[in-house]
Design a protein around this motif. Structure first.
Motif, PDB file in Angstrom:
ATOM      1  N   THR A  21       0.662  -1.328   0.086  1.00  0.00           N
ATOM      2  CA  THR A  21       0.097   0.012   0.077  1.00  0.00           C
ATOM      3  C   THR A  21       0.670   1.744  -0.190  1.00  0.00           C
ATOM      4  OG1 THR A  21      -1.752  -0.818   0.667  1.00  0.00           O
ATOM      5  CG2 THR A  21      -1.506   1.083   1.546  1.00  0.00           C
ATOM      6  N   ASP A  22       0.778   2.273  -1.158  1.00  0.00           N
ATOM      7  CA  ASP A  22       1.880   3.204  -1.438  1.00  0.00           C
ATOM      8  C   ASP A  22       0.783   4.361  -1.612  1.00  0.00           C
ATOM      9  OD1 ASP A  22       4.369   4.874  -0.798  1.00  0.00           O
ATOM     10  OD2 ASP A  22       4.956   2.857  -0.486  1.00  0.00           O
ATOM     11  N   TRP A  23       1.556   5.573  -1.802  1.00  0.00           N
ATOM     12  CA  TRP A  23       0.963   6.832  -2.547  1.00  0.00           C
ATOM     13  C   TRP A  23       0.442   6.643  -3.835  1.00  0.00           C
ATOM     14  CZ3 TRP A  23       4.523  11.072  -0.365  1.00  0.00           C
ATOM     15  CH2 TRP A  23       4.760  11.233   1.129  1.00  0.00           C
ATOM     16  N   ARG A  24      -0.305   7.169  -3.923  1.00  0.00           N
ATOM     17  CA  ARG A  24      -0.956   7.249  -5.514  1.00  0.00           C
ATOM     18  C   ARG A  24      -1.579   8.190  -6.630  1.00  0.00           C
ATOM     19  NH1 ARG A  24      -6.736   7.721  -7.307  1.00  0.00           N
ATOM     20  NH2 ARG A  24      -6.346   7.893  -4.690  1.00  0.00           N
ATOM     21  N   GLU A  44      -6.421  -1.962  -5.532  1.00  0.00           N
ATOM     22  CA  GLU A  44      -7.236  -1.315  -4.987  1.00  0.00           C
ATOM     23  C   GLU A  44      -7.341   0.505  -4.685  1.00  0.00           C
ATOM     24  OE1 GLU A  44      -9.264  -2.723  -0.753  1.00  0.00           O
ATOM     25  OE2 GLU A  44      -9.771  -4.434  -2.421  1.00  0.00           O
ATOM     26  N   GLU A  45      -7.863   1.319  -5.808  1.00  0.00           N
ATOM     27  CA  GLU A  45      -7.370   2.465  -5.022  1.00  0.00           C
ATOM     28  C   GLU A  45      -8.015   3.283  -4.133  1.00  0.00           C
ATOM     29  OE1 GLU A  45      -7.674   5.472  -8.546  1.00  0.00           O
ATOM     30  OE2 GLU A  45      -7.018   4.002  -9.735  1.00  0.00           O
ATOM     31  N   PHE A  46      -7.959   4.130  -2.833  1.00  0.00           N
ATOM     32  CA  PHE A  46      -9.072   4.715  -2.004  1.00  0.00           C
ATOM     33  C   PHE A  46      -7.914   6.100  -1.036  1.00  0.00           C
ATOM     34  CE2 PHE A  46      -5.540   2.035   0.323  1.00  0.00           C
ATOM     35  CZ  PHE A  46      -5.612   2.314   1.571  1.00  0.00           C
ATOM     36  N   HIS A  47      -8.603   6.499  -0.288  1.00  0.00           N
ATOM     37  CA  HIS A  47      -7.543   7.966   0.057  1.00  0.00           C
ATOM     38  C   HIS A  47      -8.063   7.355   1.680  1.00  0.00           C
ATOM     39  CE1 HIS A  47     -11.641  10.096   0.832  1.00  0.00           C
ATOM     40  NE2 HIS A  47     -12.236   9.766   0.002  1.00  0.00           N
ATOM     41  N   VAL A  48      -6.895   8.599   2.389  1.00  0.00           N
ATOM     42  CA  VAL A  48      -6.729   9.361   3.225  1.00  0.00           C
ATOM     43  C   VAL A  48      -6.919  10.044   4.154  1.00  0.00           C
ATOM     44  CG1 VAL A  48      -5.803   7.910   5.884  1.00  0.00           C
ATOM     45  CG2 VAL A  48      -6.002   6.576   4.274  1.00  0.00           C
ATOM     46  N   TRP A  97      -4.940  11.876   1.609  1.00  0.00           N
ATOM     47  CA  TRP A  97      -3.931  11.095   0.368  1.00  0.00           C
ATOM     48  C   TRP A  97      -4.387   9.831  -0.504  1.00  0.00           C
ATOM     49  CZ3 TRP A  97       1.150  12.895   1.704  1.00  0.00           C
ATOM     50  CH2 TRP A  97       1.421  13.414   2.491  1.00  0.00           C
ATOM     51  N   GLY A  98      -3.902   9.833  -1.143  1.00  0.00           N
ATOM     52  CA  GLY A  98      -4.156   9.017  -2.351  1.00  0.00           C
ATOM     53  C   GLY A  98      -3.741   8.336  -2.528  1.00  0.00           C
TER      54      GLY A  98
END
Length: 223
Positions: A151-154, A197-201, A204-205
């Motif tokens: 999982t990492d920055w997009r 899976e793409e998501f955001h917190v 942060w994308g």
């Protein structure tokens, strides 16, 4: 630099290690939501059975390993991190439930095929591309059929781009993952992508990717 999340700086940069040493005691409070969501999404994607040998590359304060230690008592857990201060926090959290080693993501001190699963959260963006050599090293320690979850920055997300522009002003530009590129890089080293899976917190994308190491003769992930 108190507003930087884990691995916002290169792990080989002495400045990064100094920042980790300073932030380690308060890191979990500063980044609780970011880390918590990243860990949950990574583990949800991996869907562990509970008896795997797992390596966390860039384990930081041990949040992911701690979640597994509480719920997967039969697993063999190993964490690796370049920061002694972060590892000290991880040891306080984990006790004897995980082995913790000092080291870097680019040269893992483990034998070929030592693990059934390798995970990494917010580490890969610290390295400029191409990243095949790093991913090949992570794949090297996977057993045939083993899985890598990262999982990492997009790249391409407005929030990530904004934060990265601010980091660039301080001379610390990072390298968020371009999804098509990282999928191709994984495939080129024999790691076939099974889920993404793409998501955001907050702003942060992020992206989570699950890949599997091809069993002998499978041909999975061939370039």
């Amino acid at each position: 630099m108190d507003a930087l999340p884990r691995s916002a700086l290169s792990e080989t940069d002495p400045r990064a290690l100094r920042d980790y040493a300073r932030l380690a005691p308060v890191y979990d409070r500063l980044w609780a939501k970011y880390v918590g969501v990243s860990v949950r999404r990574t583990l949800d994607l991996l869907r562990l059975e509970g008896d795997e040998r797992l390596l966390d590359v860039g384990c930081g304060t041990g949040v992911l390993l701690g979640a597994l230690a509480r719920t997967r008592s039969r697993m063999t857990l190993v964490g690796l991190d370049p920061s002694r201060a972060m590892l000290a926090q991880a040891r306080a959290r984990l006790g004897s439930s995980a082995a913790l080693d000092l080291g870097v993501a680019t040269k893992l001190p483990y034998r070929d095929g030592a693990f059934d699963a390798v995970v990494s959260t917010s580490v890969l963006h610290a390295f400029p591309g191409p990243r095949e050599a790093i991913l090949a090293e992570w794949g090297r320690v996977l057993a045939p059929g083993g899985r890598l979850a990262l999982t990492d920055w997009r790249a391409g997300h407005w929030g990530t781009a904004t934060y990265n522009a601010l980091l660039a002003l301080a001379g610390r530009r990072q390298h968020p993952l371009v999804i098509d590129t990282v999928v191709a890089e994984l495939g080129s080293v024999g790691l076939g992508v099974e889920a993404l899976e793409e998501f955001h917190v907050d702003a942060w994308g992020l992206v989570s990717v699950l890949a599997r190491k091809a069993p002998p003769g499978d041909g999975l992930g061939a370039a």
